[in-house]
Design a protein around this motif. Structure first.
Motif, PDB file in Angstrom:
ATOM      1  N   MET A  14       5.716  14.538  35.223  1.00 41.73           N
ATOM      2  CA  MET A  14       6.146  15.248  36.429  1.00 41.73           C
ATOM      3  C   MET A  14       7.670  15.373  36.464  1.00 41.73           C
ATOM      4  O   MET A  14       8.206  16.430  36.780  1.00 41.73           O
ATOM      5  CB  MET A  14       5.655  14.532  37.693  1.00 41.73           C
ATOM      6  N   TYR A  15       8.361  14.305  36.150  1.00 46.47           N
ATOM      7  CA  TYR A  15       9.825  14.324  36.140  1.00 46.47           C
ATOM      8  C   TYR A  15      10.335  15.394  35.169  1.00 46.47           C
ATOM      9  O   TYR A  15      11.144  16.246  35.538  1.00 46.47           O
ATOM     10  CB  TYR A  15      10.363  12.942  35.753  1.00 46.47           C
ATOM     11  N   SER A  16       9.831  15.335  33.943  1.00 47.52           N
ATOM     12  CA  SER A  16      10.270  16.305  32.933  1.00 47.52           C
ATOM     13  C   SER A  16       9.953  17.727  33.359  1.00 47.52           C
ATOM     14  O   SER A  16      10.789  18.629  33.233  1.00 47.52           O
ATOM     15  CB  SER A  16       9.598  16.016  31.591  1.00 47.52           C
ATOM     16  N   MET A  17       8.753  17.942  33.884  1.00 47.01           N
ATOM     17  CA  MET A  17       8.347  19.279  34.302  1.00 47.01           C
ATOM     18  C   MET A  17       9.252  19.798  35.421  1.00 47.01           C
ATOM     19  O   MET A  17       9.680  20.955  35.400  1.00 47.01           O
ATOM     20  CB  MET A  17       6.893  19.248  34.783  1.00 47.01           C
ATOM     21  N   MET A  18       9.571  18.947  36.385  1.00 45.89           N
ATOM     22  CA  MET A  18      10.397  19.391  37.509  1.00 45.89           C
ATOM     23  C   MET A  18      11.835  19.652  37.063  1.00 45.89           C
ATOM     24  O   MET A  18      12.426  20.665  37.431  1.00 45.89           O
ATOM     25  CB  MET A  18      10.328  18.391  38.649  1.00 45.89           C
ATOM     26  N   VAL A  19      12.407  18.771  36.245  1.00 46.06           N
ATOM     27  CA  VAL A  19      13.780  18.976  35.793  1.00 46.06           C
ATOM     28  C   VAL A  19      13.875  20.226  34.924  1.00 46.06           C
ATOM     29  O   VAL A  19      14.808  21.019  35.059  1.00 46.06           O
ATOM     30  CB  VAL A  19      14.317  17.728  35.061  1.00 46.06           C
ATOM     31  N   GLU A  20      12.907  20.431  34.037  1.00 42.19           N
ATOM     32  CA  GLU A  20      12.923  21.603  33.171  1.00 42.19           C
ATOM     33  C   GLU A  20      12.814  22.903  33.960  1.00 42.19           C
ATOM     34  O   GLU A  20      13.273  23.956  33.509  1.00 42.19           O
ATOM     35  CB  GLU A  20      11.788  21.527  32.149  1.00 42.19           C
ATOM     36  N   ASN A  21      12.215  22.854  35.142  1.00 41.88           N
ATOM     37  CA  ASN A  21      11.994  24.067  35.930  1.00 41.88           C
ATOM     38  C   ASN A  21      12.898  24.194  37.149  1.00 41.88           C
ATOM     39  O   ASN A  21      12.756  25.142  37.907  1.00 41.88           O
ATOM     40  CB  ASN A  21      10.526  24.125  36.369  1.00 41.88           C
ATOM     41  N   VAL A  22      13.836  23.295  37.324  1.00 45.06           N
ATOM     42  CA  VAL A  22      14.680  23.314  38.525  1.00 45.06           C
ATOM     43  C   VAL A  22      15.472  24.626  38.623  1.00 45.06           C
ATOM     44  O   VAL A  22      15.704  25.136  39.702  1.00 45.06           O
ATOM     45  CB  VAL A  22      15.604  22.081  38.589  1.00 45.06           C
ATOM     46  N   ARG A  23      15.874  25.197  37.498  1.00 45.31           N
ATOM     47  CA  ARG A  23      16.667  26.435  37.521  1.00 45.31           C
ATOM     48  C   ARG A  23      15.870  27.616  38.082  1.00 45.31           C
ATOM     49  O   ARG A  23      16.441  28.551  38.595  1.00 45.31           O
ATOM     50  CB  ARG A  23      17.167  26.779  36.124  1.00 45.31           C
ATOM     51  N   ARG A  24      14.549  27.581  37.974  1.00 46.93           N
ATOM     52  CA  ARG A  24      13.719  28.655  38.540  1.00 46.93           C
ATOM     53  C   ARG A  24      13.895  28.768  40.051  1.00 46.93           C
ATOM     54  O   ARG A  24      13.775  29.830  40.616  1.00 46.93           O
ATOM     55  CB  ARG A  24      12.243  28.375  38.299  1.00 46.93           C
ATOM     56  N   PHE A  25      14.142  27.636  40.689  1.00 42.95           N
ATOM     57  CA  PHE A  25      14.143  27.592  42.146  1.00 42.95           C
ATOM     58  C   PHE A  25      15.525  27.348  42.720  1.00 42.95           C
ATOM     59  O   PHE A  25      15.712  27.425  43.927  1.00 42.95           O
ATOM     60  CB  PHE A  25      13.190  26.479  42.621  1.00 42.95           C
ATOM     61  N   ASP A  26      16.502  27.041  41.904  1.00 46.82           N
ATOM     62  CA  ASP A  26      17.852  26.721  42.362  1.00 46.82           C
ATOM     63  C   ASP A  26      18.721  27.973  42.367  1.00 46.82           C
ATOM     64  O   ASP A  26      19.564  28.174  41.533  1.00 46.82           O
ATOM     65  CB  ASP A  26      18.473  25.642  41.446  1.00 46.82           C
ATOM     66  N   ARG A  27      18.437  28.798  43.342  1.00 51.50           N
ATOM     67  CA  ARG A  27      19.206  30.059  43.452  1.00 51.50           C
ATOM     68  C   ARG A  27      19.630  30.246  44.875  1.00 51.50           C
ATOM     69  O   ARG A  27      19.122  29.975  45.816  1.00 51.50           O
ATOM     70  CB  ARG A  27      18.382  31.226  42.979  1.00 51.50           C
TER      71      ARG A  27
END
Length: 88
Positions: free
Chosen positions: A75-88
């Motif tokens: 879960m940690y890896s998945m969320m960190v890897e995808n944080v840029r999708r939502f950090d706008r």
């Protein structure tokens, strides 16, 4: 106090990014730092998850029989890897 390995990595990226003495290109230096961090396996992420990331992660929880430590790691890896999708 000695620099940490991460501080050394950032310092080297800045030093290597711009060799000019005047009119330093700070954006170029910042890009070099971000690239060096990514290459070393780091991702810069906000302390709090961006709006939408938690909901997305809930919908993408790895299924199957996982030990708690394995689930948290995934879960940690998945969320960190995808944080840029939502950090706008």
């Amino acid at each position: 106090m000695a620099a940490t390995p991460l501080e050394d990595l950032i310092a080297k990226a800045i030093k290597d990014a711009d060799k000019s003495f005047f009119n330093e290109d700070y954006a170029k230096q910042a890009r070099a730092v971000m690239a060096a961090l990514k290459k070393a396996g780091y991702e810069v992420a906000p302390v709090r998850p961006p709006e939408g990331l938690v909901e997305w992660a809930k919908d993408n929880i790895p299924f199957g029989r996982l030990r708690p430590a394995e689930l948290i790691t995934q879960m940690y890896s998945m969320m960190v890897e995808n944080v840029r999708r939502f950090d706008r």
